[in-house]
Design an enzyme around this catalytic site. Sequence first.
Site, short mmCIF file in Angstrom:
data_model
loop_
_atom_site.label_atom_id
_atom_site.label_comp_id
_atom_site.label_asym_id
_atom_site.label_seq_id
_atom_site.Cartn_x
_atom_site.Cartn_y
_atom_site.Cartn_z
CE LYS A 54 -2.26 -0.87 3.83
NZ LYS A 54 -1.62 -1.98 4.19
NE ARG A 100 -4.41 -0.91 10.37
CZ ARG A 100 -3.15 -0.25 9.67
NH1 ARG A 100 -3.31 0.97 9.05
NH2 ARG A 100 -1.87 -0.95 9.55
NE ARG A 151 8.03 -2.45 5.51
CZ ARG A 151 6.56 -1.95 5.74
NH1 ARG A 151 5.72 -1.75 4.62
NH2 ARG A 151 6.00 -2.05 6.80
NE ARG A 165 6.72 0.09 9.97
CZ ARG A 165 5.48 0.14 9.27
NH1 ARG A 165 5.23 0.49 8.19
NH2 ARG A 165 4.42 -0.48 10.06
NE ARG A 184 2.09 -4.35 11.22
CZ ARG A 184 3.19 -4.19 10.42
NH1 ARG A 184 4.46 -4.66 10.84
NH2 ARG A 184 3.30 -3.45 9.46
P1 AMP Z 1 1.06 0.64 9.08
O1 AMP Z 1 1.94 1.76 8.85
O2 AMP Z 1 -0.43 1.09 8.22
O3 AMP Z 1 1.30 -0.77 8.77
O4 AMP Z 1 0.43 1.10 10.47
C1 AMP Z 1 1.42 0.81 11.53
C2 AMP Z 1 0.74 0.77 12.67
O5 AMP Z 1 0.13 1.72 13.03
C3 AMP Z 1 -0.43 -0.22 13.01
O6 AMP Z 1 -0.10 -1.51 13.24
C4 AMP Z 1 -1.31 0.30 13.98
O7 AMP Z 1 -0.68 -0.03 15.35
C5 AMP Z 1 -1.27 1.85 13.84
N1 AMP Z 1 -2.35 2.18 12.90
C6 AMP Z 1 -2.21 2.67 11.53
N2 AMP Z 1 -3.20 2.94 11.00
C7 AMP Z 1 -4.24 2.81 12.04
C8 AMP Z 1 -5.60 2.92 12.05
N3 AMP Z 1 -6.30 3.30 10.92
N4 AMP Z 1 -6.19 2.29 13.14
C9 AMP Z 1 -5.59 1.92 14.18
N5 AMP Z 1 -4.20 1.97 14.42
C10 AMP Z 1 -3.56 2.39 13.07
#
Ligand code: AMP
Length: 217
Positions: A13, A88, A127, A160, A171
């Site tokens: 994404k 989400r 990554r 990360r 996740r």
């Molecule tokens: P991502 O970079 O999208 O993989 O997000 C990393 C982490 O940020 C996720 O595992 C969640 O802990 C938090 N996060 C990101 N977007 C959301 C969301 N829409 N709702 C809740 N937590 C989020």
Amino acid sequence: MYLVLLGPPGAGKGTQAKRLAGSLSLPHISTGDILRQNVKDGTDLGKQAKGIMDKGLLVPDDLVAKMLDERFNNPDIKKGFILDGYPRTLAQAGTLDDILGSKGLAVDLVVYLNTSDEVIIKRLTGRLVCSKCGANFHVTNMPPKSKGICDNCGSSLYQRSDDNETTVRKRLEVYKQEVSSLIEYYSRIKKLHSLNADLDAGVVLKQIIDLSSKESR
Ligand code: AMP
């Protein structure tokens, strides 16, 4: 074009959103990136979110909604956005409709990047992310020219803290609990297009651009 990218962590994404943002001249809004920036800056939101993110769980809806509402006040979203990492859950999809609706806007297109678990685990545990420009690399699939250094801007690359196998599996589990209701919702309102994101990133990008140009006609 108000475009939402849906898909599991590791579906690409972020990579697709960055490229699309460039091709379509729209801002890329990633809730994960905004949260990580808050963690880095040591804000109250960042302090609340850090432990939750490290466990691979979702940050509470009210915190993320407030953060997104603030981001949407930026006039750069007047012509559209590429939204990555939100919604989400079905509740978040409702919140997104409400926040956009309050500004006279609506989601135009939702692209679901469908990916297999094995591909995700390989992609994420290898990554590497640039600490400055956010570009993504991979230890084996897309290594940087010099080890640990970003090809684009020369800054250092890092892994990360949530890209370890245990957190990635968590996740994925969290993602799977919620995604079917989101898919059902966006299919019902005829906004959803599903793509095979195990394919080469360039092929997937072209497919998304084709979909968005059909949508804007
Ligand atoms: P991502 O970079 O999208 O993989 O997000 C990393 C982490 O940020 C996720 O595992 C969640 O802990 C938090 N996060 C990101 N977007 C959301 C969301 N829409 N709702 C809740 N937590 C989020």
